[in-house]
Each structure stands twice: as C-alpha cells, then as structure tokens.
Design an enzyme around this catalytic site. Sequence first.
Site, PDB file in Angstrom:
ATOM      1  NE  ARG A   1     -11.124  -9.297  -2.712  1.00 55.79           N
ATOM      2  CZ  ARG A   1     -11.390  -8.327  -3.562  1.00 55.79           C
ATOM      3  NH1 ARG A   1     -11.716  -8.604  -4.818  1.00 55.79           N
ATOM      4  NH2 ARG A   1     -11.349  -7.058  -3.178  1.00 55.79           N
TER       5      ARG A   1
ATOM      6  CG  ASP B   1      -7.703  -5.144   6.903  1.00 59.28           C
ATOM      7  OD1 ASP B   1      -8.886  -4.800   6.712  1.00 59.28           O
ATOM      8  OD2 ASP B   1      -7.006  -5.713   6.037  1.00 59.28           O
TER       9      ASP B   1
ATOM     10  CE  LYS C   1      -3.999  -1.823   2.540  1.00 58.11           C
ATOM     11  NZ  LYS C   1      -5.047  -1.583   1.537  1.00 58.11           N
TER      12      LYS C   1
HETATM   13  N1  BES Z   1      -8.165  -3.769   4.087  1.00 58.77           N
HETATM   14  C1  BES Z   1      -8.366  -3.261   2.795  1.00 58.77           C
HETATM   15  C2  BES Z   1      -9.653  -2.454   2.647  1.00 58.77           C
HETATM   16  C3  BES Z   1      -9.767  -1.193   3.458  1.00 58.77           C
HETATM   17  C4  BES Z   1      -9.453   0.029   2.877  1.00 58.77           C
HETATM   18  C5  BES Z   1     -10.229  -1.204   4.735  1.00 58.77           C
HETATM   19  C6  BES Z   1      -9.609   1.199   3.593  1.00 58.77           C
HETATM   20  C7  BES Z   1     -10.372  -0.038   5.460  1.00 58.77           C
HETATM   21  C8  BES Z   1     -10.071   1.159   4.896  1.00 58.77           C
HETATM   22  C9  BES Z   1      -8.415  -4.408   1.774  1.00 58.77           C
HETATM   23  O1  BES Z   1      -7.695  -5.535   2.097  1.00 58.77           O
HETATM   24  C10 BES Z   1      -7.873  -3.876   0.479  1.00 58.77           C
HETATM   25  O2  BES Z   1      -6.744  -3.530   0.462  1.00 58.77           O
HETATM   26  N2  BES Z   1      -8.722  -3.820  -0.542  1.00 58.77           N
HETATM   27  C11 BES Z   1      -8.349  -3.330  -1.816  1.00 58.77           C
HETATM   28  C12 BES Z   1      -8.839  -4.303  -2.865  1.00 58.77           C
HETATM   29  C13 BES Z   1      -8.234  -4.129  -4.213  1.00 58.77           C
HETATM   30  C14 BES Z   1      -6.759  -4.444  -4.201  1.00 58.77           C
HETATM   31  C15 BES Z   1      -8.944  -5.055  -5.175  1.00 58.77           C
HETATM   32  C16 BES Z   1      -8.987  -1.959  -1.993  1.00 58.77           C
HETATM   33  O3  BES Z   1     -10.077  -1.733  -1.459  1.00 58.77           O
HETATM   34  O4  BES Z   1      -8.379  -1.117  -2.623  1.00 58.77           O
HETATM   35 ZN    ZN Z   2      -7.420  -5.881   4.118  1.00 57.61          ZN
HETATM   36 ZN    ZN Z   3      -5.647  -5.426   1.495  1.00 58.58          ZN
END
Ligand code: BES
Ligand code: ZN
Ligand code: ZN
Length: 490
Positions: A343, A280, A269
């Site tokens: 997921r 998370d 990230k």
């Molecule tokens: N944990 C994150 C989602 C999240 C984002 C939770 C902001 C709380 C606040 C999740 O694992 C993630 O990174 N999701 C990605 C998915 C993408 C890579 C398909 C996202 O939401 O960008």
């Molecule tokens: Zn996550």
């Molecule tokens: Zn993630």
Amino acid sequence: MLKLRTLNLNKTKVDTLIAPVCEDANLFERGDINRLIARAQKLEKFEGKPSEVVTLYAPAGLKVSRVILFGVGPKDKIDPETFRAMAGRAVKHCIQIKRPKALVAVPEISFQRCDEAMAIEAVLEGAYLANHLFDHYKKDKEHQPLHEIAFLVAPAQQKKYRSLPLKVTTICRATLLAREWVNLAPNDKQPVQLARDIVRQAYRYGLKTTVLDEKALKRLKFGAMLAVAEGSRNRPRLVLLHHRVPKATQTVALVGKGVTFDSGGINLKPSGGIADMKLDMSGAAAVAAAMLAIAQLKPKVSVVGALPLVENMPSGNAARPGDIITSYKGKTVEIGNTDAEGRLILADTMAYVIKKYKPHTLIDMATLTGACVVALGEKIAGVFTKDETLSKAIINAGEKVFERCWPMPLPEDYKDQLKSDFADINNMGNTRWGGAITAALFLSEFVDDTRWAHIDIAGPAYTKKEAPYCRPGGTGFGVRLLCSLLQEMR
Ligand code: BES
Ligand code: ZN
Ligand code: ZN
C-alpha cells in the site's frame, strides 16, 4: 502458431486429432468425427464424462494417425471454461506424449451459456495457455511446447473468425510472459533488472516508456515508496508505459504492485509465509504484460501503466515499525508494520499518476493482503470501488475470461482502524479483522475523487496446484481481465 483449418480427414494427413465428447449430445455435425466417437464408445466404456480420455490409433478410412477424445460432461453444464479446460488438457497431453502438432476439432453447436464465438475463442485460449513450460532453470529440457496447434472448423467459421487467432495469440502470449516474470527467481528480477526487461519488451511494441530511478524518485519525494526500498541493496525503479491515442477522450491508468520479493522487512514473515513471496510483483507483471497486448490491440482509450518496483528486505537501513514518513501526496504515514509495504508503494505511485496524467479511471492490481485470500479463496480476486459501473464492468470482464472477481465493501467507518496517534494515517489496521478492507481504505486516501478501483489478486495470482491450462506458479491472472475490460472502454 494458432491456425483455423477446414480439412477433409479422408484426404489430408493428420498426426494427432483432438475432439471433445459430450455425455448427452452430439457436438459435431461432421459425419467423420461423429463416426469416430461412436466407434470409441463401442470399443471402450467412454461416456464423455469430464476427465475421461480415450485414444484411437489409425482409424480405418481416415488419414489420421491418432485420435484423442476428451470428455466434457453433460450439455447443460457446458460453458466457455469447459472448452478452455478441455483444450488445455489436450495440449498438455500432447506435450507429454511428445507429439509436436495437434489438430483440435471445434464444437459445431451452441450451448445455453456458450455460443459459437465463445466456444471457438475458449478452445484457442485454453490451447495457447497450456502450451507453455517454464524450464528456464532446468538443465534437462525434456518436454517441448507444440510447434503448431490447428483448429478444425467449418469453411464459414474459418472466414468469420479469421482475425481471432491473432487476437488470442496477442493476449495469451502476454499472459504467458506475465507468468514467466512471476516464476523468475527473485535474485533474477530485482527492480533494476525487471525494469530493464519490461522496457525492452515495451520498445518492441512501440509503447512510450519512462523509467524513474532512485534519484528521480527522491527528487519527486516518493517518501513512502523509498521507505520500503530502504532495506534492500537492490535499488527501486518506477516504470511508466504509455499507449497514447491522439483522439482519445479518456485516459485509463493501471498501477501494478511490483514487490520483487516481500520478506516482510523488519516485521519479517515467518518461514511458511515467505517461501513464495517472489509472487509479490504479480500485479506489476499483469499490468506490464497487459500494456504490451494493449499496444497491439489498440483500444480506443489512452492507457498508462505504472509499475513501482522495489524489494522489501530487512537490514540496518530498513524502515522500522514506528517510522513516520511523508508520502508523495504530502500525507504523513506511520509505518505500523513493514510487511504492509504494498500500500505504501501504491499510494505514492497512484498519487503521482493522478497528478501527472489526470486519468479518467484508475485501476490498481496488487497481491495486497493475505486477508483477501481468507475471504475469497485462491481463485477469486476482490474488487474494491465506490463506482458501481466500474465494479460491474470489471466483474463482467472477469466473467468473460474466467478471471473471477467479487465486489468487496469500502465502509467509511472502518477508516477509524487506520488512525495514528502521531501521523496522518497508519499503514496497518489496529484490529486483526478485515485486513483486505483496511488495506483498500488506506489506498483510497491517496486517490482523491478520481474514479478508482482496487483489485486484490493475492489469491489467484499464483497456484501451487496444476490446473487444466496453467502449471504451478504464476497464473498471469489479470492480463486477460484487463484486456477484456479495456477493449470495452471508449
Ligand atoms: N504480499 C503480502 C500479501 C500476500 C499474502 C500476498 C499472501 C500473497 C499471498 C503483503 O505485503 C502483506 O504482507 N500483507 C500483510 C498485511 C498486514 C501486515 C497488515 C498481510 O496480509 O498479512
Ligand atoms: Zn507484499
Ligand atoms: Zn508484505
């Protein structure tokens, strides 16, 4: 610690009395409180607008040292959340001025959107939830929560609602525990530690607990979950909590996403997005805490809570984008993006729970996508299910406790976006859009025809801003929602 009292303010000594004041109606039938409010309004410009506060000291004729009045606005806008917020502001105010005890006067009239029972419960909830400080990491613990919060009620109410303080305490104590778990630094809640902590709590309340370690997960072929865990030296755990009701005709399964830190993995990230990723595991925290409350509330259904706990880290051992793994269910998954890890752990856990416990209903709760936050903002969760009745039950339960949920679609044709050239499915959609939906559709591939709902709490699980009965950090969102939902099920 919460008590219903029927004091005479002329006779019993009270340190700090709190009362709500409405702009255009009397909330009380008691003469003593109405006279106090009238006096305050004479001395100061205090109309009872929301956010107005006024303090009176040692009012003549009463044995009260201090009265703090909180405005709650016009009568027709009052709902239970008005009282949660009022009680929350009041308790935080008392913590700030270092008064260890408060007596909160409960309104004595009914409102269009809030009857007497709802008002009392809301006042108790707001007060309990606000009476909490997370100072685990602070050397200087300047402020303390209140020792006692009492509620001034009429004698008939004291009798009618005598079981309420215990019920509110059970549910709100669990909510505060969920907040604490979320607030804990990620170096203090690695999967092994967090599993231990959850199990320790679960024992206290008599839940049947099982912990699957890495060896067990390998033997059971949790290929998707293990792929996520691969990059971290902190090994994964799957915690199972079981509230078994021998005569129950139904089992409800709850699954909570427990990524103790989500760095994104090899798809690391960016620095802005990574900062709060200890949040998370909020889904797992909410499910675990709700299970503790459920063990005490004893609903009519059997309930299983399943918490896959992993840390998502980049390293030489981490899963790569492009890796293809075989999930517990047997489907092969191409890892299009290592940051779509939630997921993967949910897919294996849900398939396992379905096989092992054959639940009548399965609900997963997860901070799954940033896209859901884009869609619904920071205070509303997305609900994905094909079952209308379940959808309505979740949304209604959420409305009751002001953990707002909104129905989202599961369009069959969007599944095209999850096609992989090489594997059965890709863990990431092939367009930028509708990320919350493609995530939910991915999960749907692992539940067969089990009655299932997915609740994406990425927005409301965590707050950067101070709120009336929650401080910055984990909100405990989902605990009160699940308790409210399960108490209705039979
Ligand atoms: N944990 C994150 C989602 C999240 C984002 C939770 C902001 C709380 C606040 C999740 O694992 C993630 O990174 N999701 C990605 C998915 C993408 C890579 C398909 C996202 O939401 O960008
Ligand atoms: Zn996550
Ligand atoms: Zn993630």
